[in-house]
Design an enzyme around this catalytic site. Structure first.
Site, PDB file in Angstrom:
ATOM      1  CG  ASP A 105      61.787  38.201  55.055  1.00  0.00           C
ATOM      2  OD1 ASP A 105      62.349  38.783  54.116  1.00  0.00           O
ATOM      3  OD2 ASP A 105      62.372  37.407  55.824  1.00  0.00           O
ATOM      4  CE1 TYR A 110      71.124  31.792  46.574  1.00  0.00           C
ATOM      5  CE2 TYR A 110      72.945  31.843  45.013  1.00  0.00           C
ATOM      6  CZ  TYR A 110      71.883  32.473  45.633  1.00  0.00           C
ATOM      7  OH  TYR A 110      71.575  33.790  45.309  1.00  0.00           O
ATOM      8  CB  THR A 170      72.972  43.441  43.785  1.00  0.00           C
ATOM      9  OG1 THR A 170      72.616  43.101  42.448  1.00  0.00           O
ATOM     10  CG2 THR A 170      72.290  44.732  44.163  1.00  0.00           C
ATOM     11  CG  ASN A 178      54.205  26.849  47.924  1.00  0.00           C
ATOM     12  OD1 ASN A 178      53.593  25.881  47.461  1.00  0.00           O
ATOM     13  ND2 ASN A 178      54.905  26.780  49.048  1.00  0.00           N
ATOM     14  CG  ASP A 224      58.976  28.784  55.472  1.00  0.00           C
ATOM     15  OD1 ASP A 224      59.200  28.980  54.258  1.00  0.00           O
ATOM     16  OD2 ASP A 224      59.517  27.872  56.125  1.00  0.00           O
ATOM     17  CE1 TYR A 282      54.046  25.444  38.368  1.00  0.00           C
ATOM     18  CE2 TYR A 282      52.049  26.782  38.413  1.00  0.00           C
ATOM     19  CZ  TYR A 282      52.801  25.725  38.909  1.00  0.00           C
ATOM     20  OH  TYR A 282      52.301  24.954  39.930  1.00  0.00           O
TER      21      TYR A 282
HETATM   22  P1  NAD Z   1      68.841  38.614  51.723  1.00  0.00           P
HETATM   23  O1  NAD Z   1      69.347  37.430  52.459  1.00  0.00           O
HETATM   24  O2  NAD Z   1      69.232  39.968  52.201  1.00  0.00           O
HETATM   25  O3  NAD Z   1      67.253  38.570  51.603  1.00  0.00           O
HETATM   26  C1  NAD Z   1      66.537  37.379  51.420  1.00  0.00           C
HETATM   27  C2  NAD Z   1      65.278  37.460  52.267  1.00  0.00           C
HETATM   28  O4  NAD Z   1      64.505  36.256  52.087  1.00  0.00           O
HETATM   29  C3  NAD Z   1      65.580  37.576  53.764  1.00  0.00           C
HETATM   30  O5  NAD Z   1      64.859  38.665  54.304  1.00  0.00           O
HETATM   31  C4  NAD Z   1      65.104  36.236  54.349  1.00  0.00           C
HETATM   32  O6  NAD Z   1      64.680  36.349  55.687  1.00  0.00           O
HETATM   33  C5  NAD Z   1      63.994  35.874  53.370  1.00  0.00           C
HETATM   34  N1  NAD Z   1      63.671  34.445  53.319  1.00  0.00           N
HETATM   35  C6  NAD Z   1      64.531  33.401  53.192  1.00  0.00           C
HETATM   36  N2  NAD Z   1      63.860  32.225  53.187  1.00  0.00           N
HETATM   37  C7  NAD Z   1      62.533  32.536  53.307  1.00  0.00           C
HETATM   38  C8  NAD Z   1      61.345  31.767  53.362  1.00  0.00           C
HETATM   39  N3  NAD Z   1      61.377  30.422  53.300  1.00  0.00           N
HETATM   40  N4  NAD Z   1      60.155  32.413  53.478  1.00  0.00           N
HETATM   41  C9  NAD Z   1      60.108  33.760  53.541  1.00  0.00           C
HETATM   42  N5  NAD Z   1      61.211  34.554  53.511  1.00  0.00           N
HETATM   43  C10 NAD Z   1      62.413  33.948  53.393  1.00  0.00           C
HETATM   44  O7  NAD Z   1      69.304  38.424  50.182  1.00  0.00           O
HETATM   45  P2  NAD Z   1      69.259  39.465  48.974  1.00  0.00           P
HETATM   46  O8  NAD Z   1      70.645  39.850  48.655  1.00  0.00           O
HETATM   47  O9  NAD Z   1      68.248  40.526  49.228  1.00  0.00           O
HETATM   48  O10 NAD Z   1      68.732  38.509  47.809  1.00  0.00           O
HETATM   49  C11 NAD Z   1      67.369  38.514  47.402  1.00  0.00           C
HETATM   50  C12 NAD Z   1      67.151  37.516  46.273  1.00  0.00           C
HETATM   51  O11 NAD Z   1      67.986  37.857  45.161  1.00  0.00           O
HETATM   52  C13 NAD Z   1      67.508  36.077  46.649  1.00  0.00           C
HETATM   53  O12 NAD Z   1      66.591  35.215  46.056  1.00  0.00           O
HETATM   54  C14 NAD Z   1      68.888  35.897  46.059  1.00  0.00           C
HETATM   55  O13 NAD Z   1      69.140  34.544  45.752  1.00  0.00           O
HETATM   56  C15 NAD Z   1      68.797  36.755  44.801  1.00  0.00           C
HETATM   57  N6  NAD Z   1      70.130  37.223  44.372  1.00  0.00           N
HETATM   58  C16 NAD Z   1      70.775  38.225  45.062  1.00  0.00           C
HETATM   59  C17 NAD Z   1      72.024  38.631  44.648  1.00  0.00           C
HETATM   60  C18 NAD Z   1      72.765  39.742  45.357  1.00  0.00           C
HETATM   61  O14 NAD Z   1      73.868  40.097  44.942  1.00  0.00           O
HETATM   62  N7  NAD Z   1      72.222  40.347  46.415  1.00  0.00           N
HETATM   63  C19 NAD Z   1      72.644  38.033  43.541  1.00  0.00           C
HETATM   64  C20 NAD Z   1      71.967  37.004  42.893  1.00  0.00           C
HETATM   65  C21 NAD Z   1      70.700  36.620  43.294  1.00  0.00           C
END
Ligand code: NAD
Ligand code: UDP
Length: 318
Positions: A32, A150, A180, A104, A57, A164
């Site tokens: 993260d 997004y 969620t 990646n 990152d 892929y």
């Molecule tokens: P969140 O923001 O709580 O967690 C995302 C995490 O990704 C964070 O810890 C952030 O620091 C990390 N991150 C962001 N860019 C990064 C990078 N370049 N390198 C490394 N780490 C990075 O969000 P979440 O709710 O836990 O969502 C997780 C995934 O699920 C996301 O991809 C989101 O698009 C997808 N998603 C979530 C929901 C939901 O309802 N929570 C719905 C649809 C999709």
């Protein structure tokens, strides 16, 4: 023993998934960059010999050189801001992590012979004109607006996964996750359940954007995590896009009233301008998940909200 990699491990879904896997004896690496996530979310794993954390990152190729990534055989690529407030604050970061970042991770999967689940989103359907949304529906997304960074980045992430799978036969699966919730979001996350619950518990005005007639379908975190794990485990999910969400649809006003009732809060429900391109209706068809994964959610909204409210109360009292 094989390792499981979770990107976005310090975030909401990633940290819950990491806890579930580690508690069952799996060896997990979390990556993260702590942009929206917090190490606090992983504090109960800090001393576990089965969990390792890398601050990195994933949109930059350099992390692929990390020796810890050897023996990774399963990848959950969850890194990306998910709250509109945060993904819109860093649109280029959002685009990068879902496009270059996804590529990646796919490269890593190919190198290691690993399986991969990519966290896409119901936002891939944009403001849908078809209801409920099944995976065949191609969506109604605006490329020229605040949600595009997004929505379109996730759609391009899906395209990378498709290529892929098609060109290299990689065992990659795309989860279109619908809203969620549970506790564990940042206080300032901005998403609707955390806003309404913290406002109601604090006795502050509860904010509804627009007239509250827009709908969402809310899936409790344990159900989402179980669905995502099924996707990883099932061969039938390879090369597939599968909706993961709860089929019950609520207006935002209904959710606000339910939260107010369950918290017994004196808060007022107040109305504010609707953000641009806010989707009007959203509800998944989960027929495909039922068939391919034998999965469906179990936690009703009222029960999930009770658990969420209880956890926020404890956090507040702590
Ligand atoms: P969140 O923001 O709580 O967690 C995302 C995490 O990704 C964070 O810890 C952030 O620091 C990390 N991150 C962001 N860019 C990064 C990078 N370049 N390198 C490394 N780490 C990075 O969000 P979440 O709710 O836990 O969502 C997780 C995934 O699920 C996301 O991809 C989101 O698009 C997808 N998603 C979530 C929901 C939901 O309802 N929570 C719905 C649809 C999709
Ligand atoms: N919303 C709201 N009040 C809030 C936060 C959000 O009425 O305090 C609305 C928002 O406009 C949207 C829905 O609730 O219609 C869900 O918003 P969220 O940001 O949780 O996720 P989205 O599904 O829009 O990505």
């Amino acid at each position: 023993m094989n390792k499981i990699l979770i990107t976005g491990a310090a975030g909401f879904i990633g940290s819950n998934l990491a806890r579930a896997l580690v508690s069952e004896g799996y060896e997990v690496i979390g990556i993260d960059n702590l942009s929206t996530g917090r190490l606090d979310n992983l504090s109960d794993l800090a001393d576990s010999p089965r969990f390792a954390f890398l601050e990195s990152d994933v949109s930059k190729e350099s992390f692929l050189e990390r020796p810890e990534l050897e023996r990774v055989r399963e990848i959950f690529h969850f890194a990306s801001a998910a709250s509109p407030k945060f993904y819109q604050a860093d649109p280029f970061g959002t685009i990068a992590v879902n496009t270059s970042g996804t590529r990646n991770l796919l490269q890593l999967a190919l190198r290691n012979g690993a399986k991969m689940v990519y966290a896409s989103t119901s936002e891939a359907y944009g403001d849908p004109l078809v209801h409920p949304q099944d995976e065949e529906y191609r969506g109604n997304v605006n490329t020229w607006g605040p949600r595009a960074c997004y929505d379109e980045a996730k759609r391009l992430g899906e395209v990378y996964c498709y290529e892929y799978w098609k060109q290299f036969g990689l065992a990659v699966k795309v989860a279109r996750i619908f809203n969620t919730y549970s506790d564990g979001l940042r206080q300032d996350d901005g998403r609707v359940i955390s806003n309404l619950v913290t406002q109601a518990l604090g006795g502050r005005d509860m904010t509804i954007y627009g007239d509250g007639s827009q709908t969402r379908s809310f899936c409790f975190i344990t159900d989402t995590v179980n669905g995502l794990r099924r996707m990883m485990d099932r061969e039938a999910a390879n090369g597939q896009i599968i909706n993961i969400g709860n089929e019950k649809e609520y207006t935002i006003l209904q959710v606000a009233n339910l939260v107010k009732e369950l918290t017994n809060s004196p808060s007022r429900i107040t109305f504010h301008p609707l953000p641009q391109d806010d989707p009007t209706r959203r509800r998944p068809s989960i027929r495909k998940a039922r068939e391919l994964l034998e999965w469906e959610p179990e936690v009703e909204l009222a029960e999930g909200l009770r658990r969420t409210i209880e956890a926020y109360r404890n956090r507040k009292d702590a």
